[in-house]
Structures are given as C-alpha cells and as structure tokens.
Design a protein around this motif. Structure first.
Motif, PDB file in Angstrom:
ATOM      1  N   MET A 180       2.447  -8.810   2.243  1.00 29.06           N
ATOM      2  CA  MET A 180       2.776  -7.526   1.626  1.00 29.06           C
ATOM      3  C   MET A 180       1.695  -6.483   1.917  1.00 29.06           C
ATOM      4  O   MET A 180       1.925  -5.281   1.778  1.00 29.06           O
ATOM      5  N   LEU A 181       0.514  -6.950   2.300  1.00 32.02           N
ATOM      6  CA  LEU A 181      -0.612  -6.066   2.610  1.00 32.02           C
ATOM      7  C   LEU A 181      -0.804  -5.914   4.117  1.00 32.02           C
ATOM      8  O   LEU A 181      -1.738  -5.234   4.553  1.00 32.02           O
ATOM      9  N   ASP A 182       0.042  -6.541   4.894  1.00 32.38           N
ATOM     10  CA  ASP A 182      -0.094  -6.559   6.344  1.00 32.38           C
ATOM     11  C   ASP A 182       0.202  -5.176   6.921  1.00 32.38           C
ATOM     12  O   ASP A 182       1.268  -4.610   6.679  1.00 32.38           O
ATOM     13  N   PRO A 183      -0.726  -4.587   7.680  1.00 31.50           N
ATOM     14  CA  PRO A 183      -0.464  -3.273   8.275  1.00 31.50           C
ATOM     15  C   PRO A 183       0.657  -3.363   9.302  1.00 31.50           C
ATOM     16  O   PRO A 183       0.682  -4.274  10.135  1.00 31.50           O
ATOM     17  N   GLN A 184       1.567  -2.411   9.246  1.00 34.83           N
ATOM     18  CA  GLN A 184       2.725  -2.412  10.131  1.00 34.83           C
ATOM     19  C   GLN A 184       2.609  -1.324  11.188  1.00 34.83           C
ATOM     20  O   GLN A 184       1.999  -0.278  10.945  1.00 34.83           O
ATOM     21  N   THR A 185       3.202  -1.558  12.305  1.00 36.06           N
ATOM     22  CA  THR A 185       3.348  -0.549  13.346  1.00 36.06           C
ATOM     23  C   THR A 185       4.825  -0.236  13.497  1.00 36.06           C
ATOM     24  O   THR A 185       5.636  -1.158  13.632  1.00 36.06           O
ATOM     25  N   ALA A 186       5.163   1.062  13.434  1.00 35.01           N
ATOM     26  CA  ALA A 186       6.564   1.489  13.563  1.00 35.01           C
ATOM     27  C   ALA A 186       7.449   0.717  12.592  1.00 35.01           C
ATOM     28  O   ALA A 186       8.513   0.220  12.955  1.00 35.01           O
ATOM     29  N   GLY A 222       0.808  -1.211   0.000  1.00 38.66           N
ATOM     30  CA  GLY A 222       0.000   0.000   0.000  1.00 38.66           C
ATOM     31  C   GLY A 222       0.839   1.258   0.000  1.00 38.66           C
ATOM     32  O   GLY A 222       0.540   2.222  -0.721  1.00 38.66           O
ATOM     33  N   HIS A 223       1.883   1.276   0.778  1.00 40.01           N
ATOM     34  CA  HIS A 223       2.749   2.461   0.804  1.00 40.01           C
ATOM     35  C   HIS A 223       3.569   2.573  -0.479  1.00 40.01           C
ATOM     36  O   HIS A 223       3.858   3.686  -0.932  1.00 40.01           O
ATOM     37  N   LEU A 224       3.926   1.434  -1.068  1.00 38.55           N
ATOM     38  CA  LEU A 224       4.587   1.474  -2.368  1.00 38.55           C
ATOM     39  C   LEU A 224       3.633   2.021  -3.428  1.00 38.55           C
ATOM     40  O   LEU A 224       4.031   2.815  -4.294  1.00 38.55           O
ATOM     41  N   LEU A 225       2.362   1.634  -3.349  1.00 36.44           N
ATOM     42  CA  LEU A 225       1.372   2.171  -4.278  1.00 36.44           C
ATOM     43  C   LEU A 225       1.244   3.680  -4.125  1.00 36.44           C
ATOM     44  O   LEU A 225       1.068   4.408  -5.127  1.00 36.44           O
ATOM     45  N   ASN A 226       1.342   4.187  -2.913  1.00 34.03           N
ATOM     46  CA  ASN A 226       1.318   5.634  -2.705  1.00 34.03           C
ATOM     47  C   ASN A 226       2.447   6.323  -3.460  1.00 34.03           C
ATOM     48  O   ASN A 226       2.268   7.385  -4.060  1.00 34.03           O
ATOM     49  N   ILE A 227       3.650   5.728  -3.414  1.00 35.59           N
ATOM     50  CA  ILE A 227       4.776   6.288  -4.172  1.00 35.59           C
ATOM     51  C   ILE A 227       4.469   6.278  -5.661  1.00 35.59           C
ATOM     52  O   ILE A 227       4.709   7.264  -6.378  1.00 35.59           O
ATOM     53  N   CYS A 228       3.942   5.160  -6.135  1.00 25.75           N
ATOM     54  CA  CYS A 228       3.616   5.054  -7.562  1.00 25.75           C
ATOM     55  C   CYS A 228       2.604   6.110  -7.979  1.00 25.75           C
ATOM     56  O   CYS A 228       2.752   6.758  -9.034  1.00 25.75           O
ATOM     57  N   GLN A 229       1.569   6.299  -7.197  1.00 25.51           N
ATOM     58  CA  GLN A 229       0.524   7.259  -7.553  1.00 25.51           C
ATOM     59  C   GLN A 229       1.044   8.686  -7.513  1.00 25.51           C
ATOM     60  O   GLN A 229       0.700   9.506  -8.376  1.00 25.51           O
ATOM     61  N   ALA A 274      -8.269  -4.232  -0.632  1.00 25.85           N
ATOM     62  CA  ALA A 274      -9.098  -3.514  -1.600  1.00 25.85           C
ATOM     63  C   ALA A 274      -8.295  -2.515  -2.427  1.00 25.85           C
ATOM     64  O   ALA A 274      -8.748  -2.089  -3.503  1.00 25.85           O
ATOM     65  N   MET A 275      -7.101  -2.135  -1.975  1.00 20.90           N
ATOM     66  CA  MET A 275      -6.252  -1.208  -2.725  1.00 20.90           C
ATOM     67  C   MET A 275      -5.616  -1.889  -3.935  1.00 20.90           C
ATOM     68  O   MET A 275      -5.059  -1.208  -4.808  1.00 20.90           O
ATOM     69  N   HIS A 276      -5.696  -3.226  -4.002  1.00 17.29           N
ATOM     70  CA  HIS A 276      -5.039  -3.975  -5.083  1.00 17.29           C
ATOM     71  C   HIS A 276      -6.045  -4.947  -5.697  1.00 17.29           C
ATOM     72  O   HIS A 276      -5.968  -6.161  -5.473  1.00 17.29           O
TER      73      HIS A 276
END
Length: 740
Positions: A690-696, A632-639, A676-678
C-alpha cells in the motif's frame, strides 16, 4: 520563449555536467540488434555480459519476455517438468547483459535503411543485425489447420495450448501430423502425460511417407516399439486433406477423430525472411562460414539459417555451438578485425525422449535406450538451463578509498532503483515549496496537496502540471509512453481534458546516429499517447546526462475541476489499476522479477486513464496513484478534505508477482520515505504494498456510495479492473488499514 517547434538540438555535454562528463562518460556509437531470442542469442547475451564491448549498444527483439528451450519440450509435455522450467527469462538475461529488450515480433527487415520493422511501434535501426527467430510448424497450405491445428513451434504457443488441453476430463483424442523424430517424441510425450492423468488416450501419428525416415535402423526399431507400447496408431503413406475442429481428413477419405491436432511435419521458415532481399534457400537465410548472410551487416543463426558452406539438418546442437563464433564476429566487425569461421561437426549425439523417463541415445548408427539415457539427457538439459538461472547483478564499482565520512551509509546497500522513477520523497520537496511566497497573481489558483495548478485564461480554467521519470526500461519508445501516461495522470485526476504538452529529454551520451534513432523512438511514443489523449506536442528541449530521463509539462482544460479537497465521510473509494509497479520494477533491476511479471507491469503502466477520468468526472475528490503509493495519495485526500479513510488492503488489486516479491523483502528506494507518512504502522508484505511508489498508476476516486455500482459497472465495461478499496470516515486525517 515561444515553443512553436521542437528544439531537439543537443547541448554540449561540458555545459551540463562539467569536466567529468567531458572526460569520463562513455559514449555509445554502434547499434547491434539481435532479432529473436533463440538459443544462440541467449548464449550470446550471457557471454556479452561477461565481456561487453565499450561503445556498442546491444538490443534484443523478441515477441515474449521468455523463450522456451526446445530440448525440454517433450519432458514438459510428458509432465516431467513444470512450465517455468522450460523458459529462458529474457527480461532477466537482457538486464544481466546490459541490453535493451524490445517486446515485439519482427515483421520485416529493410537492409537498405538498416532497420527492423515491428508492428505497432517505430522501426529499430541497426549497424549490425543477427537473426535467430527459429522455425514454425504451421501449415498455411493445409485447409483448416490455421483454425483448428496447433503448430508444435513456436514452442511457447504450443506449450500453453497443451497445458490447457491436458487438464481436461473428457477422453483425449490426439493426432500428430509429421512422423519425423520431433513428431514421434511429441506423440509419445502426449500419450504418456494423458495416461499419467488417468485419461483414456487415443493417439494417431500421421505421415505422408514412412516414419523416422533417414534415422538409423536401430533407432527406428526402438521408437516403433515405444509407439506400440503406448498404443499409438501409426498411419504411413497418407496425405492429410484438411483439419477440422474434431477430426483430421485424409485424401483417401478416412477421418481420424482428434480434439487436439498438432503439426510437427518438418521445419518451415517465417515468411517475412523471404522478403528481406537476402539470399535464401526455400526461405532459410543462406549464411557463410562466418555466419553472415548476403549482406555482411546481417548475420543469421539457428534453425532459420541455411549453412550453405556445410549443409546440416536442423538441430539445437549447431545453434549452441554457433554462439561463441557469432559473438566473436560481431565484436570483430565493430572493432574492424578479421572474422572467425564456424565449422560444424559432421555428426552429433542425438538424445530422444520416449514418453516416460526413458530416452534413446543414437550416434553413427548405434542406438541405446533406457532410464540411464533419460538421466543423461536430463543432466545435459538442466546444465544448459542453469546458465540462465540465478543471474546476479554485476557489483557496483568500489567507492574511492578517500571519501567523505558517511558516504557509504548515505548511498545505502543497493543502487537507486527505477521502481519509483528515481524520485525523491515528498517531504523535502513539500518543505521547500512551502517556504516559497504564495502565488501573487489573481489568475493562478494553487491547490493544497495537488500536483497541478488551476489557471484562468480567457474565462476558461486551465490545469497546468509537470512530471518526469528516469528510465525504468531501456526501451525508449515504451519509456516515453509510460512517462506520458504518468504526467497525464495529474490532468486526468482533476477531470480535465489534456490540451498541450512540451517534452523534455535527457539522453545518455550517444553518437549522432544513435541520438537520432533514440529521439525518433521517444517522440513517436510521446506523440502517440498525447494525441490519443487529445493533446498536441508544441515544443521541447533535450540535453545530455547520466541516464535517460523523459518529462512533460502539460496543460488541460476543465469546467468543473475535481480536486483533493471535496471528499466527504461516507464516500467510497474506487481504484482503476492494480498496484505494485514499484516493487516489480525494483526487483527487475535486481534480477529477481520474472519476465512475465515485468511485461505485465509495463503493459499496465502504458494504459491510458482518459476514459476512466471521464467516467469519474462527478467524483467528490480524485488523485492519481504515483510516487507516494496508494496509502500516501489517499492520505493526501484525507488531509485536503479533513476526514479519515479506511483502506481494505485485501480488496486492493495487485500486479502479478508483487506480493511474492514483497514477501521476499523487495522494496523500492522510495519506500522508507513513504512509510514515514504513516507512523506506527505495522509492517507486513501486503500492507507494505500500500506504500509502494507507483509509476503511471491508476486513479483513486472518492464517490457517493449510491453511485458506486453504476460507476464500477461502466469502468469494467470500458476495460478497467476497477475495484472498491475502502471508504471515508469522519475524523482526523489518517488512513486506517483493514485486512480483508
């Protein structure tokens, strides 16, 4: 409002949560602290889970996430049990009991202030304390033992060293110092294991007097026969002068060749117990029939205690039978009721391993040995350990009979997990933010897709960000550190230097004393992380809510901000931390994660990314990997950058246990929204991580390919497990998942 000082006054709960909060929320009033994860405390935690005491906060302090069961140590050493079979998982047990778990080794007890001191973190205050830290077989007065010897206790350290030694290929030469029953069991188990592995074993058992002193004659005869069968050389009436790297020297000048020297010569208390000011006998805390020390607020059980009212040898059977009395007396103290007495039996059945799957049973001077005795011992040990296995979360309270249609479906089959910090998905927040008017001030630059904003202040560029987390661990000090690292991620991802922070804390309902203790732990953890990052805490607020939540608003300064929008086709992607924290912490709440996995995830979540940010300052684009997951954060970079990305899933580093848990179907609450983002993505355990939400989480940076080798080298030299995980491509914004 200026924040020149911390505003940590609690507001009235009614003003925040209304009538339900005033009338129904439980308040915690007294701290009960268990120091050590010994057998008595382990059993107490299990019993506490069955019948918790309202208003009491239970805390366990232990150096490790697991505690080894001494009864099965010889079987593990001999090769009859796996390493995991030896351990009581304290992380799962504490979660089951609703107790806080503090991973640290107690080093002092201040009975005047009512505090347990733990190096490297704030002290833990208590109203009642119980000590169950066991004993050690260390020999601090024996020259060379600290450098070259391995104490048989603590068990976890010995087990790890033995596992490493037994897997070698050279001839095995071992020596055990101490010819009591523990030493005899140990040398027989070690010799048996080495023989089973096909290694030539040369074993010595050394004692300053006669071996098995005080045991029944039948027991001594049978155990001596077993030593002879295994070819163990018994050296009696001999003093050890020193221990070297590959030998033991006796006072008469003899040298015993040994590559693995262990000490089992009696029980020794931990030195800090003698400095507590509590009455003791040779370092063992004196206790009454009610298990209290000379301070009635402090109890002691297990091998670290001396039952002065009924002296007995050190044996696990007493620790096990102390558990219900300790539980009853802690509850009685809290409820101001009379205490019970513990009356130990005069004799007990001794079951002793004999190397192979044979054991000796002895009581009242009579001894019987053989395979049947081993099966009996194994049954007893397995039955004990079964009490701590397959723990199931307590079921949630049933929903009211009268409820809104669809409420059960909306809540889902499991409670909101802490794997994602109880965050909501990006869709709802983005839609609401998009509907707001664009910034009208000329000195504000809102960056599309970024979680931070750029401000112009006096000719400088200042980054502003805020973030908060609901508690994913009941240790407030550690939670404050994790939340600070998490909030700093947005500052570091823009290549900025943290400047100032305000702290926002929501506490569960606590008494005034517990509020002060908890806030002290939180602010110490927050201050440590922010000061290390170069920022100062300049203010804060606190309130009362349903659960602990910690947040920070942080500013940073930068001359050349790194945003999401600068990535270019051909850039390579570097990740600085392993992923999987959402899955591991979600599993922890469901009692499915091993304690060691949880401890490692928590350790990584506390790892600062300040130096990684500095080393990645020339990145074309950068983000911190948090709630949207790596993809998801990689997709943010792409967008933001107008390009596509290829993510090599097989190269992405994973936290221990994450893939195994994903294969079991464990997912964080936020996972469906990240999926849902992919659209159209084929699900499998590795892809799902790869879709697992991370903390810190770590930093994900897009850098020129030519810079990659040098940047990776520098990051790894600085201690970051940095890995190249993919690259950027020309094309419409999307993330392509590639295995391998």
């Amino acid at each position: 409002m200026a924040l020149s000082r911390l505003d940590l006054r609690l507001r009235p709960c009614g003003a925040l949560k209304g009538r339900a909060m005033q009338g129904n929320a439980m308040i915690q009033m007294r701290d009960v602290v268990l120091v050590g994860g010994g057998h008595t405390h382990a059993l107490l935690l299990r019993m506490w889970a069955m019948k918790p005491l309202a208003g009491a906060r239970l805390t366990l302090i232990n150096p490790d996430p697991t505690a080894a069961y001494s009864g099965m140590l010889p079987g593990f050493v001999a090769g009859h049990y796996s390493r995991d079979a030896l351990d009581i998982d304290l992380v799962q047990l504490a979660r089951f009991a609703g107790a806080r778990l503090i991973l640290g080794a107690a080093s002092a007890l201040d009975v005047e202030r009512g505090e347990v001191h733990i190096p490297g973190r704030p002290s833990i205050g208590y109203d009642l304390c119980s000590i169950d830290v066991g004993i050690t077989s260390a020999m601090p007065d024996l020259p060379g033992f600290a450098e070259h010897g391995i104490p048989a206790k603590p068990l976890a350290d010995f087990a790890a060293r033995w596992h490493q030694f037994r897997t070698g290929t050279n001839p095995a030469r071992i020596a055990v110092i101490g010819g009591g029953i523990a030493g005899v069991e140990l040398v027989l188990a070690m010799t048996h294991a080495l023989r089973e592995l096909g290694r030539d074993a040369e074993a010595h058992l050394i004692d300053r007097g006669a071996i098995l002193k005080g045991m029944a004659a039948q027991t001594v005869a049978k155990m001596r026969a077993a030593l002879d069968d295994y070819g163990v050389t018994v050296i009696e009436d001999a003093e050890v002068a020193s221990v070297g790297r590959d030998h033991v020297t006796l006072t008469d000048g003899r040298q015993i060749i040994s590559d693995f020297t262990t000490g089992a010569a009696g029980a020794r208390p931990y030195g800090w117990l003698t400095r507590t000011g509590l009455d003791h006998t040779d370092g063992f805390l004196n206790i009454s029939a009610e298990l209290q020390t000379s301070d009635p607020r402090v109890f002691a059980v297990g091998d670290c205690a001396a039952m002065t009212h009924a002296p007995r040898p050190k044996a696990g059977v007493y620790a096990v039978r102390q558990a219900p009395v300790l539980l009853a007396n802690l509850r009685a103290c809290l409820m101001e009721k009379p205490l019970r007495s513990y009356r130990p039996q005069k004799d007990y059945l001794k079951l002793v391993s004999m190397g192979g799957k044979r054991a000796l049973a002895e009581r009242t001077g009579y001894a019987v040995s053989g395979g049947l005795m081993w099966r009996w011992k194994d049954h007893i040990d397995q039955k004990f350990m079964a009490r701590f296995q397959d723990l199931q979360p307590m079921p949630p309270a049933p929903l009211p009979r009268d409820r809104v249609a669809g409420l059960a479906d909306a809540l889902g089959p499991k409670p909101l997990c802490g794997g994602c910090g109880s965050k909501v998905g990006r869709g709802a927040l983005r839609e609401v933010l998009a509907a707001l008017p664009a910034p009208s001030r000329a000195d504000i630059h809102a960056l599309p897709g970024d979680d931070a904003a750029l401000l112009r202040v006096g000719g400088q560029q200042q980054v502003l960000s805020t973030d908060h987390l609901s508690s994913l661990t009941d240790d407030p000090y550690v939670m404050a550190r994790i939340a600070a690292i998490h909030a700093l991620g947005d500052i570091w991802a823009m290549g900025a230097a943290p400047q100032a922070a305000t702290v926002s804390v929501i506490l569960p309902r606590l008494s005034d004393a517990l509020t002060k203790r908890t806030l002290s732990e939180i602010m110490t953890g927050a201050s440590e992380v922010l000061r290390e990052a170069g920022a100062d805490i300049v203010g804060g607020h606190s309130s009362v809510g349903a659960a602990l939540t910690i947040g920070y608003s942080i500013t940073g300064l930068t001359e050349a901000p790194v945003t999401l929008a600068g990535a270019r086709p051909g850039d390579v992607l570097i990740l600085t931390k392993p992923i999987g924290s959402g899955t591991v912490m979600a599993a922890e709440m469901q009692l499915q994660a091993k304690g060691a996995w949880v401890a490692e995830a928590v350790r990584y979540m506390q790892r600062s990314q300040a130096e990684a940010s500095r080393l990645l300052a020339r990145a074309h684009a950068m983000t911190d990997v948090t709630g949207f997951g790596l993809a998801g954060h990689l997709l943010n970079i792409c967008q933001a950058s107008g390009c596509a990305a290829e993510l090599q899933t097989g190269h992405v580093p994973l936290l221990p246990g994450a893939l195994e848990l994903a294969r079991q179907g464990v997912r964080s609450t936020l996972f469906p929204q990240n999926t849902a983002m992919h659209p159209g993505l084929q699900s499998d355990p590795l892809t799902d991580l790869m879709l697992d939400p991370q903390t810190a989480g770590g930093l994900l940076a897009a850098i020129p390919e030519a810079d990659c080798p040098g940047v990776l080298r520098d990051l790894r030299a600085a201690g970051f497990p940095a890995v190249r995980v993919g690259h950027l491509l020309a094309g419409a914004p999307m993330v392509k998942f590639v295995t391998g």
